[in-house]
Write a protein that holds these residues in place. Sequence first.
Motif, PDB file in Angstrom:
ATOM      1  N   HIS A  24     -14.657   1.052   3.295  1.00 49.42           N
ATOM      2  CA  HIS A  24     -14.156   2.319   3.086  1.00 49.42           C
ATOM      3  C   HIS A  24     -15.555   3.415   3.126  1.00 49.42           C
ATOM      4  CE1 HIS A  24     -10.201   1.287   2.489  1.00 49.42           C
ATOM      5  NE2 HIS A  24     -10.398   0.488   1.596  1.00 49.42           N
ATOM      6  N   GLU A  83     -14.683  -6.951   6.862  1.00 43.00           N
ATOM      7  CA  GLU A  83     -14.571  -7.598   5.657  1.00 43.00           C
ATOM      8  C   GLU A  83     -14.741  -9.218   5.951  1.00 43.00           C
ATOM      9  OE1 GLU A  83     -10.857  -6.239   3.789  1.00 43.00           O
ATOM     10  OE2 GLU A  83     -12.127  -4.642   2.687  1.00 43.00           O
ATOM     11  N   ARG A  90     -17.205  -5.131  -2.287  1.00 40.49           N
ATOM     12  CA  ARG A  90     -15.947  -4.807  -2.636  1.00 40.49           C
ATOM     13  C   ARG A  90     -15.039  -4.975  -1.545  1.00 40.49           C
ATOM     14  NH1 ARG A  90     -11.547  -3.034  -1.153  1.00 40.49           N
ATOM     15  NH2 ARG A  90     -12.867  -1.904   0.427  1.00 40.49           N
ATOM     16  N   SER A 125     -10.557  -6.391  -0.332  1.00 38.25           N
ATOM     17  CA  SER A 125      -9.428  -6.795  -0.653  1.00 38.25           C
ATOM     18  C   SER A 125      -9.169  -8.378  -0.764  1.00 38.25           C
ATOM     19  CB  SER A 125      -8.510  -6.440   0.605  1.00 38.25           C
ATOM     20  OG  SER A 125      -6.968  -6.916   0.430  1.00 38.25           O
ATOM     21  N   ARG A 157       1.354  -1.719  -0.405  1.00 40.06           N
ATOM     22  CA  ARG A 157       1.238  -1.507   1.243  1.00 40.06           C
ATOM     23  C   ARG A 157       2.735  -1.366   1.838  1.00 40.06           C
ATOM     24  NH1 ARG A 157      -4.287  -3.774   2.691  1.00 40.06           N
ATOM     25  NH2 ARG A 157      -3.452  -3.962   4.670  1.00 40.06           N
ATOM     26  N   ARG A 196      -0.244  -4.837  13.178  1.00 37.93           N
ATOM     27  CA  ARG A 196      -1.525  -5.603  12.631  1.00 37.93           C
ATOM     28  C   ARG A 196      -1.557  -5.815  10.989  1.00 37.93           C
ATOM     29  NH1 ARG A 196      -5.516  -3.971   8.138  1.00 37.93           N
ATOM     30  NH2 ARG A 196      -7.281  -5.569   8.612  1.00 37.93           N
ATOM     31  N   MET A 242      -3.823  -7.906   8.060  1.00 36.77           N
ATOM     32  CA  MET A 242      -5.312  -8.409   7.413  1.00 36.77           C
ATOM     33  C   MET A 242      -5.256  -9.990   7.692  1.00 36.77           C
ATOM     34  SD  MET A 242      -6.071  -6.861   3.805  1.00 36.77           S
ATOM     35  CE  MET A 242      -4.376  -6.820   2.998  1.00 36.77           C
ATOM     36  N   ASN A 247      -0.120  -0.611   5.157  1.00 34.68           N
ATOM     37  CA  ASN A 247      -1.446  -0.102   4.154  1.00 34.68           C
ATOM     38  C   ASN A 247      -0.857   0.731   3.160  1.00 34.68           C
ATOM     39  OD1 ASN A 247      -4.044  -0.312   3.076  1.00 34.68           O
ATOM     40  ND2 ASN A 247      -4.611  -0.614   5.129  1.00 34.68           N
ATOM     41  N   ASN A 248      -1.912   1.143   2.126  1.00 35.85           N
ATOM     42  CA  ASN A 248      -1.602   2.125   0.814  1.00 35.85           C
ATOM     43  C   ASN A 248      -1.619   3.433   1.500  1.00 35.85           C
ATOM     44  OD1 ASN A 248      -4.272   2.368   0.980  1.00 35.85           O
ATOM     45  ND2 ASN A 248      -4.424   0.339  -0.185  1.00 35.85           N
ATOM     46  N   SER A 295      -5.424   4.602   2.419  1.00 36.71           N
ATOM     47  CA  SER A 295      -6.215   3.929   3.688  1.00 36.71           C
ATOM     48  C   SER A 295      -5.497   4.435   4.874  1.00 36.71           C
ATOM     49  CB  SER A 295      -6.074   2.332   3.396  1.00 36.71           C
ATOM     50  OG  SER A 295      -6.848   1.719   2.563  1.00 36.71           O
ATOM     51  N   GLU A 334      -7.742  -5.554  -5.307  1.00 37.65           N
ATOM     52  CA  GLU A 334      -9.012  -5.612  -4.556  1.00 37.65           C
ATOM     53  C   GLU A 334     -10.009  -6.452  -5.632  1.00 37.65           C
ATOM     54  OE1 GLU A 334      -9.521  -2.282  -2.406  1.00 37.65           O
ATOM     55  OE2 GLU A 334      -7.902  -2.850  -1.610  1.00 37.65           O
TER      56      GLU A 334
HETATM   57  C1  GTR Z   1      -7.476  -1.502   2.459  1.00 37.49           C
HETATM   58  C2  GTR Z   1      -8.345  -2.322   1.588  1.00 37.49           C
HETATM   59  C3  GTR Z   1      -9.480  -2.814   2.336  1.00 37.49           C
HETATM   60  C4  GTR Z   1      -8.964  -3.291   3.786  1.00 37.49           C
HETATM   61  C5  GTR Z   1      -8.012  -2.801   4.355  1.00 37.49           C
HETATM   62  C6  GTR Z   1      -7.413  -3.502   5.402  1.00 37.49           C
HETATM   63  O1  GTR Z   1      -6.102  -1.137   1.702  1.00 37.49           O
HETATM   64  O2  GTR Z   1      -8.880  -1.591   0.581  1.00 37.49           O
HETATM   65  O3  GTR Z   1     -10.516  -3.541   1.488  1.00 37.49           O
HETATM   66  O4  GTR Z   1      -8.650  -4.835   3.275  1.00 37.49           O
HETATM   67  O5  GTR Z   1      -6.662  -2.287   3.470  1.00 37.49           O
HETATM   68  O6  GTR Z   1      -6.220  -3.226   5.755  1.00 37.49           O
HETATM   69  O7  GTR Z   1      -8.053  -4.368   6.222  1.00 37.49           O
END
Ligand code: GTR
Length: 324
Positions: A32, A70, A86, A88, A146, A167, A169, A207-208, A211, A234
Amino acid sequence: MKLTLTAALLAGSALATAATACETTLRSADTHPEGYPTVVAVQEMGKMLEERTGGRLCIEVFPSAQLGEEKDTIEQTQFGVIDMLRVSMGPFNNIIEETQVVSLPYIFRSVDHMHHVMDGPVGDEILAAFGDHDLVGLAFYDGGSRSFYNSEKPITSMADLAGMKFRVMQSDIFVDMVSALGANATPLPYGEVYSSIQTGVIDGAENNWPSYESSGHFEVAKYYTLDQHLIVPEVLVMSKTSWDKLSPEDQEAVRQAAKDSVPLMREMWAEREAESEQKVLDAGVEVVTDIDKTPFIEAMKPVYEKHVTSDKLKDLVERIQATE
Ligand code: GTR
């Protein structure tokens, strides 16, 4: 490099501010950008650490995936190339079995429920599991809930998802989750999502609020549906190699500072969620809030059947479900 007192005096009050005053600076990675709650929380943890160790230990956060996506940063942390990370819990699923339970869709009834679980014995057990993988688990942070967003149309029911491409993760659970909902999953690194939506390689992602906003995904995928299928915590981890170089006293200082950064993180998270929501609404995003989650929850049965097979995971799932 440690500044001598004379050098510090010559430099005025540099001791308090100069990063070079630290004997050891731990390099911490985050996908981030600067200002995101996870980034700020680790920076604040670094300040506590610097103060409490009299400048022996500091943290420098490398934001915006400067050290890699990541999956790569996890490997680099295991190898000791990166000291702290840091990340997820999702990208750990294919590596650390215990992390899978918190990535199961609808496993947590609410963010409060997630906090109760992660702050209790189940959370401690999951954190300890990192120890078998060249890592030291330090603390859990918030990742909100999410939901799906896309560039095509408002999703108002599960049927609307049919055949769409999302998409996820890089974790098998999320691929199966999307398939069970009748859509197609494409596992991709976070940094590739924006252009993949823009060019139509995928229809959207999930996602949230923070993000969705900070990544700019809302610019290319303006339909957001609050089905809240995942509440994935996370985690802040340290490389075992870097950890072993610290004295027991400094290890304890790191653990404590990580723990102390959690309440701060949660406060910043709540604020940022509201800010991000406002920002994307102002930008014209169309949000579907009224959605019946029951069919979504029911559709997840095969995902649980496929992934919750070992006694260890069954036990963890039962204990999570039994937590108030
Ligand atoms: C976010 C998360 C990240 C990453 C990202 C993702 O919410 O904080 O660490 O995992 O999503 O979708 O790749």
